[in-house]
Design an enzyme around this catalytic site. Structure first.
Site, PDB file in Angstrom:
ATOM      1  N   GLY A   1       0.864  -1.125  -0.064  1.00 27.19           N
ATOM      2  CA  GLY A   1      -0.008   0.077  -0.044  1.00 27.19           C
ATOM      3  C   GLY A   1       0.827   1.238   0.029  1.00 27.19           C
ATOM      4  O   GLY A   1       0.236   2.266  -0.510  1.00 27.19           O
ATOM      5  N   PHE A   2       1.917   1.210   0.460  1.00 31.05           N
ATOM      6  CA  PHE A   2       3.004   2.335   0.538  1.00 31.05           C
ATOM      7  C   PHE A   2       3.591   2.652  -0.835  1.00 31.05           C
ATOM      8  O   PHE A   2       3.934   3.819  -0.919  1.00 31.05           O
ATOM      9  CB  PHE A   2       4.075   1.806   1.563  1.00 31.05           C
ATOM     10  N   GLY A   3       3.556   1.723  -1.589  1.00 33.62           N
ATOM     11  CA  GLY A   3       4.200   2.042  -3.020  1.00 33.62           C
ATOM     12  C   GLY A   3       5.193   0.814  -3.426  1.00 33.62           C
ATOM     13  O   GLY A   3       4.923  -0.353  -2.890  1.00 33.62           O
TER      14      GLY A   3
ATOM     15  N   VAL B   1       9.059  -0.710  -4.086  1.00 31.34           N
ATOM     16  CA  VAL B   1      10.731  -0.435  -3.713  1.00 31.34           C
ATOM     17  C   VAL B   1      11.355  -1.091  -4.658  1.00 31.34           C
ATOM     18  O   VAL B   1      11.457  -2.341  -5.100  1.00 31.34           O
ATOM     19  CB  VAL B   1      11.000  -0.742  -2.317  1.00 31.34           C
TER      20      VAL B   1
ATOM     21  N   LYS C   1      12.547   3.671  -2.837  1.00 35.01           N
ATOM     22  CA  LYS C   1      10.905   3.647  -2.554  1.00 35.01           C
ATOM     23  C   LYS C   1      10.160   4.733  -3.469  1.00 35.01           C
ATOM     24  O   LYS C   1      10.444   5.830  -2.968  1.00 35.01           O
ATOM     25  CB  LYS C   1      10.630   3.482  -1.094  1.00 35.01           C
TER      26      LYS C   1
ATOM     27  N   ASP D   1       6.119   2.100  13.037  1.00 38.58           N
ATOM     28  CA  ASP D   1       5.862   0.992  12.389  1.00 38.58           C
ATOM     29  C   ASP D   1       6.997  -0.175  12.459  1.00 38.58           C
ATOM     30  O   ASP D   1       7.340  -0.853  11.464  1.00 38.58           O
ATOM     31  CB  ASP D   1       5.679   1.209  10.809  1.00 38.58           C
TER      32      ASP D   1
END
Length: 717
Positions: free
Chosen positions: A401-403, A405, A420, A516
């Protein structure tokens, strides 16, 4: 000196021997019968004189050699009498290179002959006083990031096989750092701030005794007759720098001065430290240089070196020193450099112009005036595009969901990085967010993945990290793609991540909340050391300040119950996540799982119930096959429960966690007894809040939806 001594010996021996032989010959003249008797005597006398000549010659040679041990000068190192190891080398030009741009490497260069600092065999004391000066140059791989520096070293041995690179400067390791049995004195020129050694900054000179924790240190400045005191000097500027070190045994004083090469020795030393070297050094010592690189590297050079045990060291002749490769200066093109002759056709000009527009569009970035202050941390999109070969899927390391890498190799330095790509659609909060990214780029700890910088392009934010070759820890714990980690490796990883969190919470200039902490955000370097990474959700605030309320961010299974109620992240919420992480590593299971028995869905509940039944060790990862230290396994499991306490006040700080893991404090059982009183009782309000952080809608600890950077930017930043 030696040539003159040889002549003197020859003259003395020749005169005396000639006189004796002449007398003997006169006795044997005119057929004197004594002549036959004197022949063997004459032969014996000649042999005695020859032996005497040899002894006297060797004595003078040894005297000259002793003087050579005590004084030398190298204006360049061609033919130098040096002992090299690691990656140190002498170039044909005479340039001594201690390290290059290889990561985690060591280089040593020591004068091969030992110095005697104890009373000699004649009973005459040997002075400990000495004087030395040398010229160095540090050329970093990246403009603002460097290897760890150079240390002028006095050591009883030239064997540093057990030494560790990076912040130990190639001198010590974690087991012998600080031991009085080292008998090592060093003057460090340190370019990385290491919290473990309480470094004052990332550009300082320090005096080290048996440890990398300096007994005295100072930021790098020098006194200039023209410009006044405290003139700043940057070690990693890539310019030659001269250092003078003088020790006076009578006054028990060690002076260190530093200045740009070509500048006279300052009238006032940078450091003037009282110290009795006779209490530290052994009878015989070696002098030389030690250097090391870490996650980021530097070319560390020594151009010349002068040393004297009995007086002032000779001045180096700067004009004779070898040259060295200068740092590359970045060249930013504001437009396509085109040289077109007057007679060039309009068609050719049009083609070139169109090509330029297309190319510029391809690498177009977003740059605003406020970003100028973050210039050193900003990468060009063009370099990142080339590093990843156009962000091809073949270089994809992970996605979520963050993208995405990607792995890459920076074209300018051949440095391996992880890039990233995070989407963003809004400018709101971007300046503050980039400011925090730039601030976190200054974090330096061996158990943190280095955030090197960022880039902005259209609807994307790109974060550039140091590349970790072994990937994330969760693949070792939950995937058959990676080999199983043994208990010693897991315990070392837990201690490493705990040390990194302690640095973030208490030892850096600001408090950093990671927000996190989990196995997938712990990356493993080439030696399988754990490094906490992914600072995409991190927040900073000043020590003593109260963090602001924010939206809930993080990953299901690691969220403290108070987050669901108040939405306020604190160091205690990081501790809660670390507790879940500890259980995850010890048990080889995720915090929440849908598969299996109902009572085993929530990991912390299951471990707690097994502990109450006296069978806590049964929760250990089956892949370990019982091969672990029972006391350490039990400590990790119980400490994981304590860190997961629903009451934030009952959780330990990360400093206390480190004390428990290091064995410097005993985990109090009474606190663990208190955990059971209300931790998992279903009628308890705290239990209700606790269960909220473990929703059973995901079997693999899915991340809370964060599909864009906007979600991050609107988190009360």
């Amino acid at each position: 000196m030696v040539a003159e001594g040889d002549t003197a010996v020859a003259m003395v021996v020749d005169v005396d021997l000639d006189e004796v032989v002449e007398d003997l010959d006169s006795l044997g003249a005119h057929n004197n019968p004594v002549h036959l008797f004197l022949l063997p005597v004459k032969f014996a006398i000649v042999q005695i004189f020859i032996l005497h000549n040899a002894v006297l010659y060797l004595s003078i040679k040894l005297l000259a050699l002793t003087q050579d041990e005590n004084q030398f000068i190298y204006n360049g190192f061609r033919g130098a009498n040096l002992h090299l190891d690691g990656i140190a080398q002498i170039h044909p030009s005479g340039l001594l290179q201690l390290t290059n741009t290889s990561k985690q490497q060591i280089g040593h260069a020591f004068y091969q002959l030992p110095l005697k600092v104890n009373p000699s065999s004649t009973g005459l004391p040997q002075s400990l006083s000495f004087s030395t000066n040398f010229v160095i140059a540090m050329v970093p791989e990246l403009p603002t990031f460097s290897g760890h520096g150079i240390a002028f070293t006095i050591s009883p041995s030239m064997d540093f096989k057990r030494a560790v690179a990076s912040y130990y400067l190639g001198l010590f390791n974690s087991s012998n750092n600080g031991l009085s049995s080292n008998h090592v004195v060093a003057v460090e020129l340190d370019t990385v701030k290491s919290a473990e050694f309480e470094d004052i900054n990332d550009n300082h000179v320090g005096i080290d005794v048996n440890s990398l924790k300096s007994i005295a240190s100072a930021p790098v400045t020098y006194f200039s007759d023209k410009e006044g005191p405290n003139k700043s000097l940057v070690l990693i500027s890539g310019n030659p720098i001269q250092v003078w070190i003088d020790y006076d045994e009578v006054e028990k004083l060690l002076n260190v001065s530093i200045a740009p090469a070509g500048t006279p020795k300052p009238n006032h030393p940078l450091l003037s430290t009282p110290i009795d070297l006779s209490l530290i050094l052994l009878d015989s010592v070696y002098v030389g240089f030690s250097s090391a690189t870490g996650a980021v590297a530097s070319n560390h050079y020594v151009l010349g070196w002068s040393f004297n045990r009995s007086g002032q060291a000779q001045r180096l002749e700067l004009s004779k020193l070898p040259s060295f490769p200068r740092p590359r200066k970045s060249r930013h093109k504001s437009g396509l450099e085109i040289t077109v002759s007057v007679t060039a056709s309009a068609l050719l000009t049009t083609i070139i112009t169109v090509a330029y527009i297309v190319r510029k569009k391809k690498y177009e970035e977003i740059r605003e005036d406020w970003e100028r202050e973050f210039g050193p941390q900003r990468f060009s999109y063009k370099d990142l595009y080339k590093a990843t070969k156009g962000f091809k899927d073949e270089d994809l390391l992970g996605a979520g969901g963050f993208g995405k890498v990607y792995r890459g190799v920076l074209p300018s330095s051949n440095m391996k990085v992880a890039i990233k790509k995070v989407s963003h659609d809004s400018k709101q909060g971007m300046k503050e967010f980039v400011n925090e990214i730039a601030s976190m780029g200054r974090l330096r700890h061996r158990n943190l993945v280095q955030l090197l910088g960022y880039c902005r392009r259209r609807g994307e934010l790109l974060l550039v990290y140091d590349h970790m070759p072994n990937g994330s820890l969760d693949k070792f714990l939950f995937s058959n793609e990676k080999p199983n980690l043994n208990w010693a490796q897991r315990y070392r990883i837990l201690k490493g991540v705990a040390s990194g969190l302690l640095y973030l919470h208490e030892e850096w200039e600001q408090v950093v909340l990671h927000r996190d902490v989990k196995a997938s955000n712990v990356l493993l370097d080439a030696d399988l050391n754990g490094r906490l990474g992914d600072f995409g959700l991190a927040r900073l605030y000043d020590h003593g300040a109260n963090p602001q309320t924010t939206y809930v961010v993080g990953t299901v299974g690691y969220l403290a119950p108070e987050l669901a109620k108040a939405g306020k992240a604190t160091t205690s919420t990081d501790v809660f996540a670390f507790g879940a992480f500890m259980l995850e590593v010890a048990c080889g299971r995720r915090p929440t799982e849908l598969q299996g028995l109902v009572e085993e869905m929530v990991l912390v509940e299951w471990v707690f119930e097994r502990w109450k039944k006296g069978a806590i060790l049964e929760t250990g990862d089956p892949r370990l096959e019982g091969d672990y230290v029972a006391e350490e396994m039990e400590l990790v499991l119980k400490l994981g429960l304590l860190c997961s306490h629903p009451n934030p006040a009952a959780r330990p700080s990360m400093r206390q966690v480190m004390q428990y893991l290091d064995g410097d404090a005993i985990l109090p059982e009474i606190l663990l007894d208190g955990v059971g009183a209300g931790m998992f009782g279903m009628s308890d309000e705290a239990s209700a809040e606790f269960v909220m952080s473990f929703p059973l809608t995901s079997g693999k600890g899915s991340a809370i939806s964060m599909s864009s950077t906007d979600s991050i930017l609107h988190c009360g930043r």
